[in-house]
Design a protein around this motif. Structure first.
Motif, PDB file in Angstrom:
ATOM      1  N   LYS A  85       2.604 -15.605  -1.012  1.00  0.00           N
ATOM      2  CA  LYS A  85       4.041 -15.792   0.188  1.00  0.00           C
ATOM      3  C   LYS A  85       5.034 -14.672  -0.574  1.00  0.00           C
ATOM      4  N   SER A  86       5.498 -14.611  -1.719  1.00  0.00           N
ATOM      5  CA  SER A  86       6.561 -14.023  -2.312  1.00  0.00           C
ATOM      6  C   SER A  86       6.366 -12.293  -2.046  1.00  0.00           C
ATOM      7  N   SER A  87       4.863 -12.114  -2.406  1.00  0.00           N
ATOM      8  CA  SER A  87       4.517 -10.705  -2.239  1.00  0.00           C
ATOM      9  C   SER A  87       4.365 -10.323  -0.684  1.00  0.00           C
ATOM     10  N   LEU A  88       4.063 -11.204   0.171  1.00  0.00           N
ATOM     11  CA  LEU A  88       4.137 -10.778   1.424  1.00  0.00           C
ATOM     12  C   LEU A  88       5.437 -10.454   1.891  1.00  0.00           C
ATOM     13  N   LYS A  89       6.452 -11.344   1.640  1.00  0.00           N
ATOM     14  CA  LYS A  89       7.736 -11.086   2.061  1.00  0.00           C
ATOM     15  C   LYS A  89       8.458  -9.679   1.585  1.00  0.00           C
ATOM     16  N   PHE A  90       8.165  -9.504   0.134  1.00  0.00           N
ATOM     17  CA  PHE A  90       8.603  -8.346  -0.296  1.00  0.00           C
ATOM     18  C   PHE A  90       8.173  -7.202   0.268  1.00  0.00           C
ATOM     19  N   LEU A  91       6.743  -7.313   0.073  1.00  0.00           N
ATOM     20  CA  LEU A  91       5.940  -5.905   0.830  1.00  0.00           C
ATOM     21  C   LEU A  91       6.124  -5.583   2.529  1.00  0.00           C
ATOM     22  N   ARG A  92       6.648  -6.374   3.071  1.00  0.00           N
ATOM     23  CA  ARG A  92       6.891  -6.366   4.531  1.00  0.00           C
ATOM     24  C   ARG A  92       8.128  -5.627   4.700  1.00  0.00           C
ATOM     25  N   ARG A  93       9.102  -5.780   3.758  1.00  0.00           N
ATOM     26  CA  ARG A  93      10.516  -5.198   3.705  1.00  0.00           C
ATOM     27  C   ARG A  93      10.527  -3.944   2.869  1.00  0.00           C
ATOM     28  N   THR A  94       9.433  -3.781   2.209  1.00  0.00           N
ATOM     29  CA  THR A  94       9.698  -2.441   1.284  1.00  0.00           C
ATOM     30  C   THR A  94       8.530  -1.467   1.624  1.00  0.00           C
ATOM     31  N   PRO A  95       8.620  -0.558   2.277  1.00  0.00           N
ATOM     32  CA  PRO A  95       7.387   0.563   2.529  1.00  0.00           C
ATOM     33  C   PRO A  95       6.777   1.042   1.303  1.00  0.00           C
ATOM     34  N   TRP A  96       7.657   1.478   0.400  1.00  0.00           N
ATOM     35  CA  TRP A  96       7.228   2.322  -0.776  1.00  0.00           C
ATOM     36  C   TRP A  96       6.148   1.326  -1.477  1.00  0.00           C
ATOM     37  N   ALA A  97       6.781  -0.071  -1.608  1.00  0.00           N
ATOM     38  CA  ALA A  97       5.652  -0.885  -2.527  1.00  0.00           C
ATOM     39  C   ALA A  97       4.191  -1.094  -1.801  1.00  0.00           C
ATOM     40  N   ARG A  98       4.575  -1.085  -0.545  1.00  0.00           N
ATOM     41  CA  ARG A  98       3.311  -1.470   0.525  1.00  0.00           C
ATOM     42  C   ARG A  98       2.540  -0.519   0.364  1.00  0.00           C
ATOM     43  N   THR A  99       2.864   0.802   0.252  1.00  0.00           N
ATOM     44  CA  THR A  99       1.991   1.934   0.319  1.00  0.00           C
ATOM     45  C   THR A  99       1.248   1.900  -1.043  1.00  0.00           C
ATOM     46  N   LYS A 100       2.188   1.483  -2.202  1.00  0.00           N
ATOM     47  CA  LYS A 100       1.287   1.452  -3.518  1.00  0.00           C
ATOM     48  C   LYS A 100       0.105   0.457  -3.410  1.00  0.00           C
ATOM     49  N   VAL A 101       0.385  -0.822  -2.882  1.00  0.00           N
ATOM     50  CA  VAL A 101      -0.598  -1.788  -2.637  1.00  0.00           C
ATOM     51  C   VAL A 101      -1.701  -1.342  -1.809  1.00  0.00           C
ATOM     52  N   GLU A 102      -1.490  -0.654  -0.828  1.00  0.00           N
ATOM     53  CA  GLU A 102      -2.426  -0.088   0.244  1.00  0.00           C
ATOM     54  C   GLU A 102      -3.378   0.885  -0.676  1.00  0.00           C
ATOM     55  N   ASN A 103      -2.758   1.933  -1.347  1.00  0.00           N
ATOM     56  CA  ASN A 103      -3.542   2.719  -2.019  1.00  0.00           C
ATOM     57  C   ASN A 103      -4.321   2.207  -3.104  1.00  0.00           C
ATOM     58  N   LEU A 104      -3.967   1.086  -3.838  1.00  0.00           N
ATOM     59  CA  LEU A 104      -4.538   0.304  -4.656  1.00  0.00           C
ATOM     60  C   LEU A 104      -5.938  -0.259  -4.273  1.00  0.00           C
ATOM     61  N   TYR A 105      -5.639  -0.690  -3.034  1.00  0.00           N
ATOM     62  CA  TYR A 105      -6.549  -1.595  -2.191  1.00  0.00           C
ATOM     63  C   TYR A 105      -7.707  -0.480  -1.682  1.00  0.00           C
ATOM     64  N   LEU A 106      -7.271   0.822  -1.395  1.00  0.00           N
ATOM     65  CA  LEU A 106      -8.151   1.842  -1.006  1.00  0.00           C
ATOM     66  C   LEU A 106      -9.075   2.297  -2.001  1.00  0.00           C
ATOM     67  N   LYS A 107      -8.522   2.297  -3.309  1.00  0.00           N
ATOM     68  CA  LYS A 107      -9.117   2.767  -4.448  1.00  0.00           C
ATOM     69  C   LYS A 107     -10.280   1.777  -4.919  1.00  0.00           C
ATOM     70  N   MET A 108      -9.694   0.360  -4.792  1.00  0.00           N
ATOM     71  CA  MET A 108     -10.652  -0.631  -4.908  1.00  0.00           C
ATOM     72  C   MET A 108     -11.913  -0.613  -4.313  1.00  0.00           C
ATOM     73  N   LEU A 109     -11.688  -0.535  -3.053  1.00  0.00           N
ATOM     74  CA  LEU A 109     -12.636  -0.271  -2.162  1.00  0.00           C
ATOM     75  C   LEU A 109     -13.727   0.725  -2.368  1.00  0.00           C
ATOM     76  N   SER A 110     -12.982   2.122  -2.644  1.00  0.00           N
ATOM     77  CA  SER A 110     -14.115   3.260  -3.079  1.00  0.00           C
ATOM     78  C   SER A 110     -14.880   2.909  -4.111  1.00  0.00           C
ATOM     79  N   LYS A 111     -14.282   2.321  -5.231  1.00  0.00           N
ATOM     80  CA  LYS A 111     -15.041   1.850  -6.292  1.00  0.00           C
ATOM     81  C   LYS A 111     -16.171   0.957  -5.997  1.00  0.00           C
ATOM     82  N   LYS A 112     -16.124   0.030  -5.179  1.00  0.00           N
ATOM     83  CA  LYS A 112     -16.980  -1.033  -4.710  1.00  0.00           C
ATOM     84  C   LYS A 112     -18.173  -0.377  -4.042  1.00  0.00           C
ATOM     85  N   ARG A 113     -17.938   0.680  -3.330  1.00  0.00           N
ATOM     86  CA  ARG A 113     -18.765   1.300  -2.306  1.00  0.00           C
ATOM     87  C   ARG A 113     -19.820   2.234  -3.139  1.00  0.00           C
ATOM     88  N   SER A 114     -19.119   2.702  -4.312  1.00  0.00           N
ATOM     89  CA  SER A 114     -19.874   3.744  -5.188  1.00  0.00           C
ATOM     90  C   SER A 114     -20.708   3.157  -6.533  1.00  0.00           C
TER      91      SER A 114
END
Length: 75
Positions: free
Chosen positions: A46-75
């Motif tokens: 809940k606190s993470s959602l609240k912060f990330l919805r208001r903070t674009p730079w932090a959301r971008t970092k989280v999304e990039n980490l998620y994409l990195k995780m997905l690419s590692k799972k696929r390879s």
């Protein structure tokens, strides 16, 4: 409405991203990798959602980490 076949984040909610990252890495690693207080001090989805919805730079970092995780799972 146009489709986005090449966008891996299309249709994925921020809450789902956080839940998958926490399940895969854990809060401690997230706090170490992305230095934001919602991951280090009494972390919760809940606190993470609240912060990330208001903070674009932090959301971008989280999304990039998620994409990195997905690419590692696929390879």
């Amino acid at each position: 409405m146009s489709t986005q076949p090449n966008n891996p984040l299309h249709g994925v909610k921020l809450e789902q991203i956080i839940n998958e990252l926490v399940a895969h890495y854990g809060w401690e690693y997230l706090g170490y990798t992305i230095k934001i207080r919602c991951f280090t001090d009494d972390p919760s989805v809940k606190s993470s959602l609240k912060f990330l919805r208001r903070t674009p730079w932090a959301r971008t970092k989280v999304e990039n980490l998620y994409l990195k995780m997905l690419s590692k799972k696929r390879s």
